[in-house]
Design an enzyme around this catalytic site. Structure first.
Site, PDB file in Angstrom:
ATOM      1  CE  LYS A  35      -2.209  -1.090   3.747  1.00 14.80           C
ATOM      2  NZ  LYS A  35      -1.560  -2.385   3.950  1.00 14.80           N
ATOM      3  CB  THR A  36       3.571   2.404   2.230  1.00 15.25           C
ATOM      4  OG1 THR A  36       2.735   2.263   3.373  1.00 15.25           O
ATOM      5  CG2 THR A  36       4.426   3.654   2.386  1.00 15.25           C
ATOM      6  CG  ASP A 220       0.436   5.036   4.091  1.00  8.82           C
ATOM      7  OD1 ASP A 220      -0.349   4.084   3.946  1.00  8.82           O
ATOM      8  OD2 ASP A 220       1.671   4.877   4.252  1.00  8.82           O
ATOM      9  CD  GLU A 221      -0.503   2.987   8.382  1.00  9.80           C
ATOM     10  OE1 GLU A 221      -1.502   2.347   8.770  1.00  9.80           O
ATOM     11  OE2 GLU A 221       0.636   2.513   8.328  1.00  9.80           O
ATOM     12  CD  GLN A 251      -1.733  -3.132   8.978  1.00 12.55           C
ATOM     13  OE1 GLN A 251      -0.745  -2.692   9.539  1.00 12.55           O
ATOM     14  NE2 GLN A 251      -1.775  -3.359   7.676  1.00 12.55           N
ATOM     15  NE  ARG A 603       3.716  -4.224  11.140  1.00 13.30           N
ATOM     16  CZ  ARG A 603       3.219  -3.752   9.992  1.00 13.30           C
ATOM     17  NH1 ARG A 603       3.885  -2.870   9.290  1.00 13.30           N
ATOM     18  NH2 ARG A 603       2.064  -4.193   9.528  1.00 13.30           N
TER      19      ARG A 603
HETATM   20  P1  ATP Z   1       1.575  -2.035   5.973  1.00 12.57           P
HETATM   21  O1  ATP Z   1       0.144  -2.476   5.936  1.00 12.57           O
HETATM   22  O2  ATP Z   1       2.334  -2.784   7.003  1.00 12.57           O
HETATM   23  O3  ATP Z   1       1.730  -0.563   6.022  1.00 12.57           O
HETATM   24  P2  ATP Z   1       2.013  -1.933   3.140  1.00 12.57           P
HETATM   25  O4  ATP Z   1       0.815  -2.539   2.514  1.00 12.57           O
HETATM   26  O5  ATP Z   1       2.106  -0.474   3.177  1.00 12.57           O
HETATM   27  O6  ATP Z   1       2.216  -2.559   4.588  1.00 12.57           O
HETATM   28  P3  ATP Z   1       4.599  -1.820   1.958  1.00 12.57           P
HETATM   29  O7  ATP Z   1       5.334  -1.402   3.153  1.00 12.57           O
HETATM   30  O8  ATP Z   1       4.326  -0.847   0.899  1.00 12.57           O
HETATM   31  O9  ATP Z   1       3.265  -2.545   2.398  1.00 12.57           O
HETATM   32  O10 ATP Z   1       5.331  -3.062   1.282  1.00 12.57           O
HETATM   33  C1  ATP Z   1       5.796  -4.171   2.043  1.00 12.57           C
HETATM   34  C2  ATP Z   1       7.117  -4.680   1.503  1.00 12.57           C
HETATM   35  O11 ATP Z   1       6.921  -5.347   0.274  1.00 12.57           O
HETATM   36  C3  ATP Z   1       8.097  -3.563   1.220  1.00 12.57           C
HETATM   37  O12 ATP Z   1       9.397  -4.009   1.538  1.00 12.57           O
HETATM   38  C4  ATP Z   1       7.944  -3.345  -0.271  1.00 12.57           C
HETATM   39  O13 ATP Z   1       9.098  -2.802  -0.851  1.00 12.57           O
HETATM   40  C5  ATP Z   1       7.703  -4.768  -0.758  1.00 12.57           C
HETATM   41  N1  ATP Z   1       6.920  -4.809  -2.016  1.00 12.57           N
HETATM   42  C6  ATP Z   1       5.674  -4.365  -2.207  1.00 12.57           C
HETATM   43  N2  ATP Z   1       5.264  -4.588  -3.471  1.00 12.57           N
HETATM   44  C7  ATP Z   1       6.304  -5.187  -4.115  1.00 12.57           C
HETATM   45  C8  ATP Z   1       6.509  -5.658  -5.459  1.00 12.57           C
HETATM   46  N3  ATP Z   1       5.579  -5.559  -6.390  1.00 12.57           N
HETATM   47  N4  ATP Z   1       7.694  -6.214  -5.725  1.00 12.57           N
HETATM   48  C9  ATP Z   1       8.650  -6.332  -4.793  1.00 12.57           C
HETATM   49  N5  ATP Z   1       8.516  -5.903  -3.509  1.00 12.57           N
HETATM   50  C10 ATP Z   1       7.358  -5.333  -3.174  1.00 12.57           C
HETATM   51 MG    MG Z   2       2.221   0.910   4.784  1.00 14.99          MG
END
Ligand code: ATP
Ligand code: MG
Length: 723
Positions: A35-36, A220-221, A251, A603
């Site tokens: 997402k981020t 975000d969030e 979350q 995490r």
């Molecule tokens: P959270 O809910 O904990 O905030 P999130 O959904 O925001 O998580 P991110 O932090 O954006 O998730 O991504 C999680 C991890 O996966 C990061 O290390 C990111 O770089 C990696 N990642 C996400 N998408 C890809 C992709 N398409 N290819 C490779 N790595 C990825």
């Molecule tokens: Mg995130």
């Protein structure tokens, strides 16, 4: 297909979100699904491919650190600096707007932000000027009331008193407080958001300017936005803005601060035709960790429901360690951290998470002893926390009346009517006569002060003398316990309604635990209190790693949101601690705790340890607890239980014959224990031994207590009597 580099490392669903047409978009997805990452790429995509000016973007993150990180990532994707991009927290962005438009916002140009302590002081002064008894109207409660109203977007004139005179009085305090702030140009945190909202709502021109300017709103969030934040966003988006929000209902962990996960539904109603994108592939964690997290959160009834999967390897099982007590738990964590560092891993790639702030103390102590640099993320180290310093200052003053810095710290804390002017008088007397503040206080109280101030100073000195007398001869822990209560500190922080006040009280009580576990070094030949105070001073000055230093990360699970680490420990997984005692009986509370657990588990990238202790000394009390129900919710196939090493040697104190009535049980020894034997425990009362295992210091028995139910106890701590 020729894909631009900006989306080349995204999966299809992520790409769909990043390249979506300029329409309201809601990305709703589980942890670690990117997402981020999508938000960062969306910003870069808009600028680089859609030709949107960075000035047209407004990006909201949850912390300032996350904002800095996001800016860095966007810049590195674009390979150019993006100075004009508005990116920050809701508070930070609201502040920026108010600075620019102070006149329209009805503020003086030099308006000042006041923090929560300033706000409280202001309320106290207000009560005093109104000659109102602050035990009848508690300033902290008034503060809490005012902030809660502001978070809901309400001014005094909007609040219904419901015919309740107390409520009417609260509203009138709010009104007076507002007048003082307005006169002094003071803006508290909640006011930042409310004012920024009103600024746009009441200034049509400004609103339309910003609506035109910020076409793209990235958040975000999103699951943790509160009412006034949402309203501000809604206003900015207007009819033509393009909000792009990402979040995870699983979350949502800030309900207690006014966050409403319902905004996810509200968003779809407010912006008909919202494009909803779901991301289901997790890139962060091993399959084992992910499946464990999925299984835990599946126990929550109120969910939007989504499916998370990974292409990643199964990875290692989640290791569950049952510690005997909190020290054993810390030893275990530190042993594993040592191994991890010895293998050449970066310390910063490891995190130790816990539910309650006070848990950090024992972990910090272990890390300091082991010489492992660490940082408490999003908070202060135990002995540096304000309330701990307050309590220590009282103790220091008892040990030495001439300790001026301790004197100044607590002379008017909790407030007892000793104002800045009186303190200044003491200072100049002390300077002129080359004596301590304590002596100066005594001298000016009998000569120079008016009756009221003199009484306040005398009362303070009497209190310190009385404390000193009463703690003489007590055990160290009882001294500390006595002082935190008698000084009024515990009551003072108890009045603080929010989580912050509660945390402070917990920390104070934890200081009693620290004293209880403190083992004076006989070689020191000091009074235990003096030695304890030196220990505390040394710990406060030591160990916290410098900003650049590679160090282990310690933090609460709340602070860990959005972050990721190859190695994660979740400590204190016990019912009553996590889930927290006050949430257990309340289904909504329990679900929020479970979401927090989901945040914690997710995490971890590669390795996750979960630890719990059978006996824990926390907040000054000994607790005997069951492993957290959340551990049981992780399917067995993902778990490896780590059994503590069994010691054969018998601890000295259990081997000694007991002089008490009856006899202590000596595990594995000649006294032996019999199943079915009747025993008595100081706290749990009488019971019958059902089961036993282990030997020596680690021998445990299961006892069925008549009133307290069945418990596993460590024999060497439990002090059971047989009869
Ligand atoms: P959270 O809910 O904990 O905030 P999130 O959904 O925001 O998580 P991110 O932090 O954006 O998730 O991504 C999680 C991890 O996966 C990061 O290390 C990111 O770089 C990696 N990642 C996400 N998408 C890809 C992709 N398409 N290819 C490779 N790595 C990825
Ligand atoms: Mg995130």
């Amino acid at each position: 297909m020729d894909v631009t580099p900006i989306i080349s490392d995204l999966n299809d669903a992520q790409r769909q979100a990043v390249t979506a047409p300029s329409e309201p978009t809601l990305v709703i997805a589980g942890a670690g699904s990117g997402k981020t990452r999508v938000l960062v790429h969306r910003a870069a995509w808009l600028i680089d491919v859609e030709g949107v000016s960075p000035q047209s973007l407004l990006a909201v993150t949850f912390t300032n650190k996350a904002a800095a990180e996001m800016r860095g990532r966007i810049e590195s994707l674009l390979n150019l600096p993006v100075n004009h991009l508005w990116i920050g927290t809701f508070h930070g962005l609201a502040h920026r707007m108010l600075r620019r438009h102070w006149r329209e916002a009805g503020l003086p140009q030099s308006f000042q932000i006041i923090d929560s302590d300033d706000q409280l002081r202001l309320l106290k002064r207000l009560l005093k000027s109104l000659e109102i008894d602050d035990s009848r109207w508690v300033p902290k409660e008034i503060q809490w009331f005012i902030n809660a109203q502001k978070d809901e977007g309400l001014r005094p004139q909007h609040i219904d008193d419901e015919g309740d005179p107390d409520r009417r009085q609260m509203i009138s305090f709010y009104q007076s407080y507002e007048e003082i702030c307005q006169r002094g140009g003071l803006v508290d945190f909640a006011e930042l958001l409310l004012r920024a909202h009103e600024l746009l709502r009441d200034n049509a021109e400004l609103l339309s300017h910003y609506q035109r300017r910020f076409r793209h709103l990235l958040v975000d969030e999103f699951q943790d936005t509160n009412a006034i934040q949402y309203a501000w966003l809604r206003l900015l988006a207007g009819d033509s803005g393009v909000p792009f929000v990402v979040g995870d209902d699983d979350q949502s962990i800030y309900r207690w601060r006014g966050a409403r996960v319902e905004h996810i539904h509200r968003f779809q109603q407010d912006f008909p035709g919202t494009r909803v994108v779901k991301l289901e592939q997790n890139y962060r964690s091993t399959a084992t960790i992910l499946n464990a997290a999925n299984a835990v959160i599946a126990n929550n009834a109120s969910r939007l429901g989504k499916n998370l999967w990974t292409e990643g390897a199964d990875g290692e099982p989640i290791k569950v360690y049952s510690a005997y007590n909190e020290r054993d738990e810390a030893d275990f964590v530190i042993g594993r951290l040592r191994d991890w560092i010895a293998q050449g891993n970066a310390r910063a790639d490891s995190a130790v998470l816990y539910r309650s702030n006070a848990q950090s103390r024992v972990l910090e102590e272990g890390l300091i002893n082991a010489g492992i640099p660490y940082r408490v993320y999003g908070g202060l180290r135990f002995f540096e926390r304000a309330e701990i310093k307050d309590a220590l200052a009282y103790l220091r003053l008892i040990a030495n009346r001439d300790d001026d810095s301790s004197f100044e710290r607590v002379v008017n804390k909790p407030t007892r009517g000793i104002g800045a002017r009186t303190v200044e008088l003491m200072r100049s007397y002390a300077r002129a006569n080359a004596c301590s503040m304590w002596r100066a206080a005594g001298a000016i109280a009998s000569n120079d002060l008016n009756g009221r101030a003199a009484n306040a100073v005398t009362a303070f000195m009497t209190l310190i003398e009385r404390m000193a007398r009463e703690v003489r001869g007590l055990d160290l822990e009882d001294q500390v316990d006595h002082v935190i209560h008698m000084s009024g500190l515990v009551d003072f922080f108890k009045k603080d309604k929010g989580e912050k006040g509660e945390t402070r009280v917990e920390n104070l009580l934890e200081l009693v635990s620290a004293a209880k576990s403190f083992e004076p070094d006989p070689a020191e030949e000091m009074a235990p209190l003096d030695e304890f105070l030196s220990h505390a001073a040394l710990e406060a000055g030591e160990g916290q790693a410098d900003a650049w230093e590679d160090c282990v990360q310690l933090m609460t699970m709340h602070s860990a949101k959005g972050l990721e680490f190859p190695l994660v420990f979740i400590c204190g997984m016990e019912d009553g601690l996590f889930p927290h005692q006050r949430s257990i009986a309340d289904p909504n509370g329990l679900e929020e705790e479970r979401r927090l657990c989901y945040v914690g588990i997710t995490r971890a990238k590669q390795t996750l340890y979960v630890t719990h202790a059978e006996q824990r000394r926390l907040h000054g009390m000994d607790n005997f607890s069951q492993p957290s129900r959340f551990i049981a919710e992780i399917p067995d196939e993902h778990v490896e239980e780590i059994r503590p090493r069994v010691q054969v040697s018998r601890p000295m104190h259990t081997a000694r014959p007991s002089r008490k009535r009856g006899s202590s049980i000596s595990p594995g020894g000649e006294l032996g224990i019999r199943l079915g034997q009747r025993v008595r425990h100081k706290k749990f009362g009488d019971g019958v031994i059902l089961n036993c295992e282990g030997q020596g210091a680690h021998a445990r028995v299961e006892v069925n207590f008549e009133s307290a139910g069945t418990k596993w106890l460590v024999l060497s701590y439990a002090n059971l009597e047989t009869f």
